[in-house]
Design an enzyme around this catalytic site. Structure first.
Site, PDB file in Angstrom:
ATOM      1  N   ASP A  14       0.845  -1.056  -0.451  1.00  0.00           N
ATOM      2  CA  ASP A  14       0.194  -0.193  -0.064  1.00  0.00           C
ATOM      3  C   ASP A  14       1.039   1.645  -0.098  1.00  0.00           C
ATOM      4  O   ASP A  14       0.307   2.629  -0.444  1.00  0.00           O
ATOM      5  CB  ASP A  14      -0.795   0.067   1.238  1.00  0.00           C
ATOM      6  CG  ASP A  14      -2.334  -0.298   1.278  1.00  0.00           C
ATOM      7  OD1 ASP A  14      -2.625  -1.154  -0.514  1.00  0.00           O
ATOM      8  OD2 ASP A  14      -3.011  -0.451   1.539  1.00  0.00           O
ATOM      9  N   ASP A 285     -11.546  37.352 -32.696  1.00  0.00           N
ATOM     10  CA  ASP A 285     -11.131  35.918 -32.808  1.00  0.00           C
ATOM     11  C   ASP A 285     -12.298  34.659 -32.207  1.00  0.00           C
ATOM     12  O   ASP A 285     -11.941  33.873 -32.301  1.00  0.00           O
ATOM     13  CB  ASP A 285     -10.099  35.972 -32.295  1.00  0.00           C
ATOM     14  CG  ASP A 285      -9.322  34.406 -33.012  1.00  0.00           C
ATOM     15  OD1 ASP A 285      -9.403  33.706 -33.948  1.00  0.00           O
ATOM     16  OD2 ASP A 285      -8.700  33.365 -31.942  1.00  0.00           O
ATOM     17  N   GLY A 420      -9.746  29.190 -35.384  1.00  0.00           N
ATOM     18  CA  GLY A 420     -11.056  29.441 -36.559  1.00  0.00           C
ATOM     19  C   GLY A 420     -10.318  29.337 -38.102  1.00  0.00           C
ATOM     20  O   GLY A 420     -11.068  29.044 -38.655  1.00  0.00           O
ATOM     21  N   LEU A 421      -9.295  30.059 -38.393  1.00  0.00           N
ATOM     22  CA  LEU A 421      -9.072  29.847 -39.799  1.00  0.00           C
ATOM     23  C   LEU A 421      -8.906  28.133 -40.402  1.00  0.00           C
ATOM     24  O   LEU A 421      -9.381  28.578 -41.261  1.00  0.00           O
ATOM     25  CB  LEU A 421      -8.324  31.486 -40.036  1.00  0.00           C
ATOM     26  CG  LEU A 421      -7.684  30.890 -41.379  1.00  0.00           C
ATOM     27  CD1 LEU A 421      -8.261  31.767 -42.324  1.00  0.00           C
ATOM     28  CD2 LEU A 421      -6.057  31.647 -42.138  1.00  0.00           C
TER      29      LEU A 421
HETATM   30  S1  SF4 Z   1      -6.716  -3.499  -2.892  1.00  0.00           S
HETATM   31 FE1  SF4 Z   1      -6.947  -1.675  -0.796  1.00  0.00          FE
HETATM   32  S2  SF4 Z   1      -5.631  -3.418   0.796  1.00  0.00           S
HETATM   33 FE2  SF4 Z   1      -5.472  -4.400  -0.981  1.00  0.00          FE
HETATM   34  S3  SF4 Z   1      -3.215  -2.067  -1.802  1.00  0.00           S
HETATM   35 FE3  SF4 Z   1      -5.485  -2.007  -2.995  1.00  0.00          FE
HETATM   36  S4  SF4 Z   1      -5.803   0.074  -1.199  1.00  0.00           S
HETATM   37 FE4  SF4 Z   1      -4.540  -1.622  -0.557  1.00  0.00          FE
END
Ligand code: SF4
Length: 536
Positions: A14, A285, A420-421
């Site tokens: 994570d 423009d 535009g042009l």
């Molecule tokens: S699913 Fe949830 S716990 Fe798993 S990596 Fe993704 S954020 Fe982290």
């Protein structure tokens, strides 16, 4: 924030979240987060003990003034109650236990709740008794405002704050606390000293502002100053809430020919209090921008602001709007209703893609996801809201709010459109070997047309406009069944004469016209009958 540390009970891996801060925002420090990073083999043991160890180590190493403790989605399943565990450790600092249901809520809700619980934890003991009125402000002292809502990873928050500080400076209001971005716990403790709160990013700030209003009787300034009209309304609302005269700044903001050529005007462009956008969008423009069909998607704050700018300040026609911020769905639906369209309230990018293809806009204003959608459909696009990639945390000054924000918006939104042009010439001369259909020379590239805009097949001997021809146009996908209805060769040839950016819409309208009348082969005549019928 500074002085706040977060212990997050989460599996190994994570820590990818760190990269959002160190790469996308290019922070020069690791985020103040300690992860417990449990692994599969830890699940047989005492993962709760890992929480305690992490909290203790983080406290000893970082000496924060406040500790946040929470869990990621996997940790939520093993139910170690890390917040309660940390609270029971009797650390000599406030510990805020976060309950963020990962399976039903998302990022902005998490940020909003975290800010709310943090502020509440620090200020609850100082709350005024219910029903207490704020004493009248001493008129000899300049009013003070808190700016609530800017965060790390927010859309252009860094520069928006500068613009809002400039605006406050112009009207004689001091900034008391800016939070959470850059604030310390001590700063949060000073929040009640301000006369009112500016709810700058409602997705993040509204819950906290509402709580502060209830407990400290601080009024809330609700207008978000994105766009010239909204910035004027913002200044006017502060004038009302703070009881100060802002008419000078409002008048100055109406000098509409800034940024032009003679010396006095160049000098006047340095005067704060006005944007170049009103003059730029009124200059000749910009005439070709009138009625451009735009589809808007993003967080509710930016989507609503964009709708107002697009329709009131640039003269576009809104053909679609939506948000993933479900909490603010009602406000977005109201805007949609004013423009006679149905709001898309969804976090399913396929639903958004279908809606974009259906509306066949000439410009998409959206998030990073809509940028991909627009690329597939061959439609110009600008990013107006998170989620974003690294290019939307630019080195240069690029606010969205205030007078300069409106300048940035004008440039960024007009840039992807064909000039535009060129638009005019491509409509007149279709056989050019270089400036072919869908080509936009100012971008050194072309949207992926593959000679196939919205399902209109190109003869094989025609030059391929795109330099990215391997992309198939997806625009036809949602209504592939309509294609089988069949166009006669002359009808198809006539359809191809229509400039590519409106062709999708014409094709759809004509097919609907034909199917309503049971016409099976669409000829030139059908095309013009449909045009006449729809024009009525
Ligand atoms: S699913 Fe949830 S716990 Fe798993 S990596 Fe993704 S954020 Fe982290």
């Amino acid at each position: 924030m500074e002085g706040v540390h977060y212990v997050l009970h989460a599996p190994q891996g994570d820590t990818y979240a760190d990269l959002l801060f160190t790469m996308i925002e290019r922070r020069d420090q690791r985020p103040p987060v300690t992860y417990t990073t449990f692994q599969a083999r830890d699940l047989g043991g005492d993962t709760a003990e890992m929480v305690k160890t992490s909290v203790r180590d983080a406290y000893n190493r970082f000496s924060p003034q406040v500790m946040l403790v929470g869990e990621s989605c996997t940790a939520e399943l093993i139910q170690d109650q890390p917040g309660s565990l940390a609270e029971s450790m009797n650390l000599p600092i406030p510990v805020v236990s976060l309950e963020l249901p990962a399976y039903s809520k998302k990022e902005n809700w998490g940020a909003s709740e975290t800010l709310y619980h943090l502020v509440r934890k620090l200020l609850l003991s100082k709350a005024l008794p219910a029903g207490t009125q704020r004493p009248e402000r001493d008129l000899a002292i300049r009013p003070k405002a808190n700016i609530i809502g800017p965060t790390a990873l927010g859309f252009r928050c860094r520069d928006d704050i500068q613009e809002v500080l400039k605006l406050l400076g112009e009207i004689g209001v001091d900034a008391n606390v800016i939070a959470p971005l850059g604030a310390t716990p001590e700063d949060l403790m000073r929040i009640p000293d301000a006369d009112f709160n500016i709810c700058l990013y409602p997705e993040i700030a509204q819950t906290t502002c509402d709580w502060l209003k209830r407990n400290f009787a601080q009024p809330i300034v609700k207008t978000v100053p994105i766009g010239v009209g909204a910035t004027r309304d913002f200044v006017a609302e502060i004038g009302e809430v703070a009881g100060i005269d802002v008419s000078q700044v409002l008048n100055r903001s109406r000098s509409e020919t800034l940024g032009n050529w003679n010396v006095s005007r160049v000098a006047s462009s340095a005067i704060p209090g006005a944007s170049r956008m009103p003059w730029y969008s009124r200059s000749v423009d910009s005439t070709y921008l009138t009625g451009k069909r735009v589809f808007i998607f993003g967080d509710a704050t930016h989507a609503i602001a964009a709708a107002r700018i697009a329709t009131e300040e640039l003269g576009f026609t809104l053909v679609g709007i939506g948000t993933y911020s479900r909490k603010f769905a009602r406000q977005v639906r109201e805007v949609a209703k004013q423009h006679g369209v149905e709001a898309v309230i969804s976090d399913d990018y396929l639903a958004v893609e279908t809606a974009v293809a259906e509306a066949a806009p000439e410009l998409v204003l959206g998030t990073q996801m809509e940028r991909h959608i627009a690329k597939r459909l061959g439609i110009p696009c600008a990013v107006i809201s998170t989620p974003i990639h690294v290019q939307d945390v630019p080195a240069r000054y690029s606010p969205q709010m205030g007078w300069e924000g409106a300048n940035v918006i004008f440039d960024d939104w007009v840039h992807p459109l064909m000039m535009g042009l060129e638009e005019h010439l491509i409509g007149m001369f279709r056989e050019d070997f270089e400036f072919a259909e869908g080509h936009m020379s100012h971008l050194h590239t072309a949207p992926p047309q593959e000679g196939n805009v919205d399902g209109v097949a190109a003869p094989t001997d025609e030059p391929v406009a795109s330099n990215d021809a391997k992309h198939k146009s997806m625009a036809a996908a949602p209504d592939a069944d309509v294609d089988s209805m069949g166009w006669s060769p002359d009808g198809l040839a006539e359809l191809k004469k229509i400039p590519f950016f409106v062709r999708g819409k014409v094709k759809r309208n004509t097919e609907k016209f034909a199917s309503d009348r049971g016409i099976t082969s669409i000829t030139v005549d059908t095309l013009y009958e449909a045009k006449a019928a729809i024009g009525k």
